[in-house]
Design an enzyme around this catalytic site. Structure first.
Site, mmCIF file in Angstrom:
data_model
loop_
_atom_site.group_PDB
_atom_site.id
_atom_site.type_symbol
_atom_site.label_atom_id
_atom_site.label_comp_id
_atom_site.label_asym_id
_atom_site.label_seq_id
_atom_site.Cartn_x
_atom_site.Cartn_y
_atom_site.Cartn_z
ATOM 1 N N HIS A 69 0.798 -1.361 0.114
ATOM 2 C CA HIS A 69 -0.087 0.003 -0.068
ATOM 3 C C HIS A 69 0.808 1.336 -0.051
ATOM 4 O O HIS A 69 0.148 2.411 -0.191
ATOM 5 C CB HIS A 69 -1.088 0.030 1.221
ATOM 6 C CG HIS A 69 -0.670 0.196 2.432
ATOM 7 N ND1 HIS A 69 -0.599 1.529 2.937
ATOM 8 C CD2 HIS A 69 -0.098 -0.541 3.407
ATOM 9 C CE1 HIS A 69 0.155 1.243 4.180
ATOM 10 N NE2 HIS A 69 0.242 -0.099 4.635
ATOM 11 N N THR A 96 -5.749 -18.799 4.462
ATOM 12 C CA THR A 96 -5.839 -18.914 3.020
ATOM 13 C C THR A 96 -5.484 -17.676 2.111
ATOM 14 O O THR A 96 -5.419 -16.782 2.782
ATOM 15 C CB THR A 96 -7.454 -19.066 2.562
ATOM 16 O OG1 THR A 96 -7.923 -20.150 3.448
ATOM 17 C CG2 THR A 96 -8.128 -19.076 1.256
ATOM 18 N N CYS A 143 0.923 6.526 12.477
ATOM 19 C CA CYS A 143 0.678 5.776 13.516
ATOM 20 C C CYS A 143 0.851 6.320 15.041
ATOM 21 O O CYS A 143 0.397 5.996 16.036
ATOM 22 C CB CYS A 143 1.536 4.390 13.712
ATOM 23 S SG CYS A 143 2.304 4.192 12.286
HETATM 24 C C1 LIG Z 1 3.946 1.513 6.560
HETATM 25 C C2 LIG Z 1 5.233 0.946 7.098
HETATM 26 C C3 LIG Z 1 5.099 -0.173 7.870
HETATM 27 C C4 LIG Z 1 3.895 -0.844 8.167
HETATM 28 O O1 LIG Z 1 3.502 -1.663 7.070
HETATM 29 P P1 LIG Z 1 1.879 -2.185 6.987
HETATM 30 O O2 LIG Z 1 1.954 -2.995 5.681
HETATM 31 O O3 LIG Z 1 1.171 -0.899 7.059
HETATM 32 O O4 LIG Z 1 1.941 -2.959 8.168
HETATM 33 C C5 LIG Z 1 6.260 -0.907 8.230
HETATM 34 N N1 LIG Z 1 7.669 -0.138 8.335
HETATM 35 C C6 LIG Z 1 7.553 1.009 7.352
HETATM 36 C C7 LIG Z 1 9.085 1.419 7.204
HETATM 37 C C8 LIG Z 1 6.472 1.577 6.985
HETATM 38 O O5 LIG Z 1 6.595 2.703 6.281
#
Ligand SMILES: *Cc1c(COP(=O)(O)O)cnc(C)c1O
Length: 388
Positions: A203, A242, A328
């Site tokens: 994402h 799955t 976060c």
């Molecule tokens: C966004 C991010 C994550 C978390 O990834 P998710 O797929 O949202 O769990 C972990 N590490 C870094 C460096 C990120 O930028």
């Protein structure tokens, strides 16, 4: 309501229409379970998964069997760190990481600390880079893992991954890297860079949320990993559950497109980013956080003297969607642990803004962002001066 211009691409990115188009058939016609080997529904879904796995493996110079799909980079980091800790604890209980890592690395490390593991949190220099000598000196006979991210999610700083990999390889310590911000943005090569484990997510590169992967090296050395989710034995028993073909196919397509457009996009975003910094750097008391060149092309992180951090973000909010620190932790008013680790005083760490440019960021958007930022800084400072 007119939504502000999106400049928060380190938190997440929209799904590219071309990615969505690739995903859609796997929700309906090709809905099979890729593990169903006895009929065409399963084969069809498995074919989509296989192709995506190959794209992702090729993107980092791995082989397809070395890609373990997870729900994202958070899960991949947890699997890598706890999975190695559990599999290797009889060899040693020391892990090395860095103060500026994402919480999805720091928190599993802290959890292991509570179980009796010894964790070294390396500091960073003023520019956000680690000192390689310090890393070398931190490695002990009982060190089982080094975890250093490729690109930082707040300040965009890119660590010297190939050099870190060489040190770990020489000392025969496993090397994990969180590449959530780096995949399809900067070149990654698990062979050339001696990487043993690598966390990925879709994402941040215009793929869907809720899908990611962990690369796990299978030879020279073969990494042993204790599974953290047990069940049906999918993903070679390392990660049961799955498989989710629409998300996996979307992840593959997102990586494919990201690679195709990587160099032109990097150049384009860098020019826009540099134009913004050019303007901001002419204001008094505005500081760039992180190394000026060794950073993601779409990242700009500044600290502003003489303004309140919350007021600054609020002032920008109607026009541009940016955040201070990481998404976060943006609910809390604590200064970012990353900016603090650069040695910035608390007031400067609190008054930081991260601009995250991406594929859909236009030149006009940057002009508006510059104007709004400059105006907001001036008016907040003026208001402060009146109060005094
Ligand atoms: C966004 C991010 C994550 C978390 O990834 P998710 O797929 O949202 O769990 C972990 N590490 C870094 C460096 C990120 O930028």
């Amino acid at each position: 309501m007119q939504k502000p211009i999106y400049l928060d691409c380190h938190s997440t990115t929209p799904v590219d229409q071309r990615v969505l188009d690739a995903m859609l058939p796997y929700f309906t016609e090709a809905f099979g379970n890729p593990s169903s080997t006895s009929h065409a529904y399963g084969w069809e879904a498995e074919a989509g998964v296989k192709q995506a796995r190959e794209i992702i493996a090729n993107a980092i110079n791995a082989s397809p069997e070395e890609i373990i799909f997870t729900s994202g980079a958070t899960e991949a980091n947890n699997l890598a760190i706890k999975g190695v800790a559990e599999a290797y604890f009889s060899q040693g209980q020391h892990i090395i990481t860095v103060a500026t890592e994402h919480r999805a690395v720091l928190d599993p490390c802290q959890y292991l600390e509570s179980l009796g593991f010894d964790i070294t949190y390396l500091p960073v220099k003023e520019d956000g880079l680690i000192d390689l000598e310090e890393l070398k000196n931190a490695i002990r006979p009982d060190t089982i893992l080094v975890s250093v991210m490729v690109a930082n999610n707040e300040i965009g700083v890119i660590q010297p991954i190939a050099e870190i990999g060489r040190i770990c390889h020489e000392k025969e310590v496993l090397f994990h890297t969180d590449a959530a911000q780096a995949i399809a943005k900067i070149p990654l090569d698990v062979q050339g860079m001696n990487i043993d484990l690598m966390s990925l997510t879709a994402h941040k590169v215009y793929g869907p949320k809720g899908i990611g992967a962990l690369y796990v090296r299978r030879r020279n050395p073969r990494v042993r990993l204790a599974s953290q989710i047990q069940g049906g034995g999918q993903e070679r028993g390392i990660r049961s559950g799955t498989l989710y073909p629409p998300q996996i196919v979307g992840f593959g397509k997102a990586v494919e497109l990201g690679l195709e457009e990587r160099d032109t996009e990097a150049e384009r975003q860098k020019q826009l980013r540099d134009r913004a910094w050019q303007e901001f750097s002419q204001l008094e008391g505005v500081h760039l956080n992180g190394h000026p060149e060794q950073r993601l092309p779409g990242n700009l992180n500044i600290s502003v003297e003489g303004v309140d951090g919350t007021a600054l973000i609020l002032g920008l909010q109607p026009v541009i969607a940016v955040s201070s620190g990481s998404a976060c932790s943006s609910q809390s008013t604590e200064p970012s642990h990353v900016i603090t680790a650069l040695g910035r005083p608390k007031a400067l760490a609190q008054a930081s803004v991260r601009f995250g440019l991406g594929r859909f960021t236009t030149s006009e958007a940057i002009d508006q962002a510059i104007e709004q930022t400059v105006t907001t800084i001036h008016s907040l400072r003026k208001a402060n001066a009146v109060q005094v």
